[in-house]
Design a protein around this motif. Structure first.
Motif, PDB file in Angstrom:
ATOM      1  N   ALA A  63       0.751  -1.345   0.013  1.00  0.00           N
ATOM      2  CA  ALA A  63       0.031  -0.115  -0.140  1.00  0.00           C
ATOM      3  C   ALA A  63       0.839   1.214   0.079  1.00  0.00           C
ATOM      4  CB  ALA A  63      -0.799   0.313   1.281  1.00  0.00           C
ATOM      5  N   ALA A  64       1.899   1.266   0.605  1.00  0.00           N
ATOM      6  CA  ALA A  64       2.743   2.510   0.831  1.00  0.00           C
ATOM      7  C   ALA A  64       3.553   3.066  -0.008  1.00  0.00           C
ATOM      8  CB  ALA A  64       3.567   2.484   2.342  1.00  0.00           C
ATOM      9  N   SER A  65       3.615   4.343  -0.267  1.00  0.00           N
ATOM     10  CA  SER A  65       4.658   5.018  -1.416  1.00  0.00           C
ATOM     11  C   SER A  65       6.082   5.146  -0.779  1.00  0.00           C
ATOM     12  CB  SER A  65       4.206   6.217  -1.981  1.00  0.00           C
ATOM     13  OG  SER A  65       3.867   7.120  -1.048  1.00  0.00           O
ATOM     14  N   ILE A  66       5.858   5.136   0.507  1.00  0.00           N
ATOM     15  CA  ILE A  66       7.314   5.498   1.273  1.00  0.00           C
ATOM     16  C   ILE A  66       7.239   4.665   2.615  1.00  0.00           C
ATOM     17  CG2 ILE A  66       8.827   7.013   2.642  1.00  0.00           C
ATOM     18  CD1 ILE A  66       7.994   9.199   0.990  1.00  0.00           C
ATOM     19  N   ILE A  67       8.238   3.647   2.556  1.00  0.00           N
ATOM     20  CA  ILE A  67       8.293   2.585   3.781  1.00  0.00           C
ATOM     21  C   ILE A  67       9.614   3.180   4.700  1.00  0.00           C
ATOM     22  CG2 ILE A  67       8.527   0.248   4.184  1.00  0.00           C
ATOM     23  CD1 ILE A  67       7.111  -0.538   1.790  1.00  0.00           C
ATOM     24  N   LEU A  68       9.324   3.096   5.989  1.00  0.00           N
ATOM     25  CA  LEU A  68      10.175   3.313   6.856  1.00  0.00           C
ATOM     26  C   LEU A  68      10.525   1.782   7.525  1.00  0.00           C
ATOM     27  CD1 LEU A  68      11.993   4.843   8.698  1.00  0.00           C
ATOM     28  CD2 LEU A  68      10.144   5.290  10.531  1.00  0.00           C
ATOM     29  N   LEU A  69      11.581   1.353   7.558  1.00  0.00           N
ATOM     30  CA  LEU A  69      12.097   0.007   8.295  1.00  0.00           C
ATOM     31  C   LEU A  69      12.556   0.484   9.597  1.00  0.00           C
ATOM     32  CD1 LEU A  69      13.916  -2.174   5.569  1.00  0.00           C
ATOM     33  CD2 LEU A  69      11.460  -2.623   6.452  1.00  0.00           C
ATOM     34  N   ALA A  70      11.692   0.049  10.763  1.00  0.00           N
ATOM     35  CA  ALA A  70      11.969   0.661  11.963  1.00  0.00           C
ATOM     36  C   ALA A  70      11.960  -0.629  12.944  1.00  0.00           C
ATOM     37  CB  ALA A  70      11.004   1.566  12.342  1.00  0.00           C
ATOM     38  N   ILE A  71      12.668  -1.773  12.527  1.00  0.00           N
ATOM     39  CA  ILE A  71      12.697  -2.953  13.232  1.00  0.00           C
ATOM     40  C   ILE A  71      14.253  -3.155  13.573  1.00  0.00           C
ATOM     41  CG2 ILE A  71      10.955  -4.169  12.090  1.00  0.00           C
ATOM     42  CD1 ILE A  71      13.011  -5.611  10.347  1.00  0.00           C
ATOM     43  N   LYS A  72      14.198  -4.245  14.670  1.00  0.00           N
ATOM     44  CA  LYS A  72      15.564  -4.640  15.045  1.00  0.00           C
ATOM     45  C   LYS A  72      16.331  -5.268  13.965  1.00  0.00           C
ATOM     46  CE  LYS A  72      15.113  -3.215  19.193  1.00  0.00           C
ATOM     47  NZ  LYS A  72      15.351  -2.179  20.013  1.00  0.00           N
ATOM     48  N   PRO A  73      17.720  -4.830  13.873  1.00  0.00           N
ATOM     49  CA  PRO A  73      18.468  -5.594  12.781  1.00  0.00           C
ATOM     50  C   PRO A  73      18.457  -6.786  12.811  1.00  0.00           C
ATOM     51  CG  PRO A  73      19.826  -4.237  14.114  1.00  0.00           C
ATOM     52  CD  PRO A  73      18.654  -3.726  14.537  1.00  0.00           C
ATOM     53  N   GLN A  74      18.233  -7.506  14.114  1.00  0.00           N
ATOM     54  CA  GLN A  74      18.709  -8.987  14.281  1.00  0.00           C
ATOM     55  C   GLN A  74      17.422  -9.327  13.467  1.00  0.00           C
ATOM     56  OE1 GLN A  74      18.877  -6.568  16.681  1.00  0.00           O
ATOM     57  NE2 GLN A  74      20.635  -7.004  18.041  1.00  0.00           N
ATOM     58  N   VAL A  75      16.288  -9.085  13.362  1.00  0.00           N
ATOM     59  CA  VAL A  75      15.142  -9.743  12.764  1.00  0.00           C
ATOM     60  C   VAL A  75      14.860  -9.413  11.350  1.00  0.00           C
ATOM     61  CG1 VAL A  75      14.131  -9.850  14.949  1.00  0.00           C
ATOM     62  CG2 VAL A  75      13.686  -7.955  13.749  1.00  0.00           C
ATOM     63  N   PHE A  76      15.904  -8.599  10.793  1.00  0.00           N
ATOM     64  CA  PHE A  76      15.867  -8.011   9.447  1.00  0.00           C
ATOM     65  C   PHE A  76      15.490  -9.292   8.304  1.00  0.00           C
ATOM     66  CE2 PHE A  76      18.021  -7.415   5.236  1.00  0.00           C
ATOM     67  CZ  PHE A  76      16.966  -6.486   4.750  1.00  0.00           C
ATOM     68  N   GLU A  77      16.192 -10.278   8.571  1.00  0.00           N
ATOM     69  CA  GLU A  77      16.014 -11.482   7.557  1.00  0.00           C
ATOM     70  C   GLU A  77      14.869 -12.119   7.707  1.00  0.00           C
ATOM     71  OE1 GLU A  77      18.041 -11.776   5.281  1.00  0.00           O
ATOM     72  OE2 GLU A  77      19.837 -10.846   5.614  1.00  0.00           O
ATOM     73  N   THR A  78      14.473 -12.218   8.963  1.00  0.00           N
ATOM     74  CA  THR A  78      13.085 -13.009   9.180  1.00  0.00           C
ATOM     75  C   THR A  78      11.829 -12.079   8.539  1.00  0.00           C
ATOM     76  OG1 THR A  78      14.040 -13.869  11.221  1.00  0.00           O
ATOM     77  CG2 THR A  78      11.650 -13.789  10.818  1.00  0.00           C
TER      78      THR A  78
END
Length: 266
Positions: A63-78
């Motif tokens: 849905a979004a035209s701009i996405i902010l990834l604000a998760i922990k780096p340890q769970v990025f792949e998951t």
């Protein structure tokens, strides 16, 4: 209204950006969607800010035209492994410490990706953010990122090769400053001040000093010389700090945090 800004991860930093973007009316609540796995957190964000919430990360990508990834780096792949790329053009903003642009661009193929490192003073609009653009990033995308992160403080652009160094200095820096303030407070208590008074004195001293340096453009060494009179109290205190190795301790703290940021990106 369609979703313009999506946040994957509704934690402290995601909320900090969200709140400032809404206060400054860069986005309307109806144009924001936040994905967050914890039901209580989703309810809190929806109630406090009036934004859309979901437990489904894919709905943000769709849905979004701009996405902010604000998760922990340890769970990025998951988190990103299960995402299906959007056929629509998007701008991806990542605040994940240590996660390089190459990994981000693999997760979001063909999209302009911008790696950013804000710090916790962003929660009160006094943050410091460094940004670095990826292969598909154009000047207009960087300008969008500047506008978004300027909502929570100052913004600088650096080569990605310096992002781990930024993490070690400004990203982790609030922790170093907090330790120094705590030590000043304990020092005040040690010489007889009530803790509440020592706290007020220490915090305002640090706050005032940083404001003075920023307002005047004075070099820190110049300010130090101004307040250090011959045979006075300040030089006595500084001599003790030098004997304890405060400069080398802070330098090594930045180096250690930089190394840890590099490790997180591997």
């Amino acid at each position: 209204m369609s979703v313009q800004f999506g946040i994957i991860g509704g934690g402290v930093m995601g909320e900090a950006l969200l709140s400032r973007l809404l206060v400054q009316k860069l986005y309307q609540p109806s144009a924001v969607l936040v994905s967050e796995p914890q039901p209580q957190r989703r309810e809190f964000l929806q109630t406090k800010y009036g934004v859309g919430v979901t437990a489904d990360n894919q709905s943000i990508v769709d849905a979004a035209s701009i996405i902010l990834l604000a998760i922990k780096p340890q769970v990025f792949e998951t988190v990103t492994a299960s995402l299906k790329p959007s056929p629509q053009p998007q701008v991806i903003l990542s605040i994940l410490a240590g996660v390089p642009l190459t990994r981000l661009e693999t997760a979001f193929p063909g999209q302009p990706v911008i790696r950013a490192m804000p710090n916790t003073p962003a929660t009160v609009g006094m943050g410091m953010t460094a940004i670095a653009g990826g292969e598909h990033t154009q000047p207009a995308h960087l300008q969008q990122a500047r506008q978004i992160f300027a909502a929570v403080g100052e913004v600088v652009e650096v080569p990605e090769s310096l992002m781990d160094a930024v993490t070690g200095l400004s990203g982790s820096g609030p922790g170093y400053v907090a330790v120094m303030i705590e030590a000043l407070i304990d020092g005040g208590v040690a010489v007889g001040l009530p803790r509440s008074i020592a706290t007020q004195l220490a915090i305002q001293t640090v706050r005032g000093t940083t404001e003075l340096l920023q307002t005047t453009g004075m070099h820190p060494a110049e300010l130090k010389d101004q307040v250090t009179s011959p045979g006075g109290t300040t030089i006595a205190g500084i001599a003790q700090l030098e004997q304890a190795g405060i400069r080398s301790a802070l330098i090594e703290a930045v180096r250690a945090a930089c190394r840890r940021s590099q490790e997180l990106g591997q």
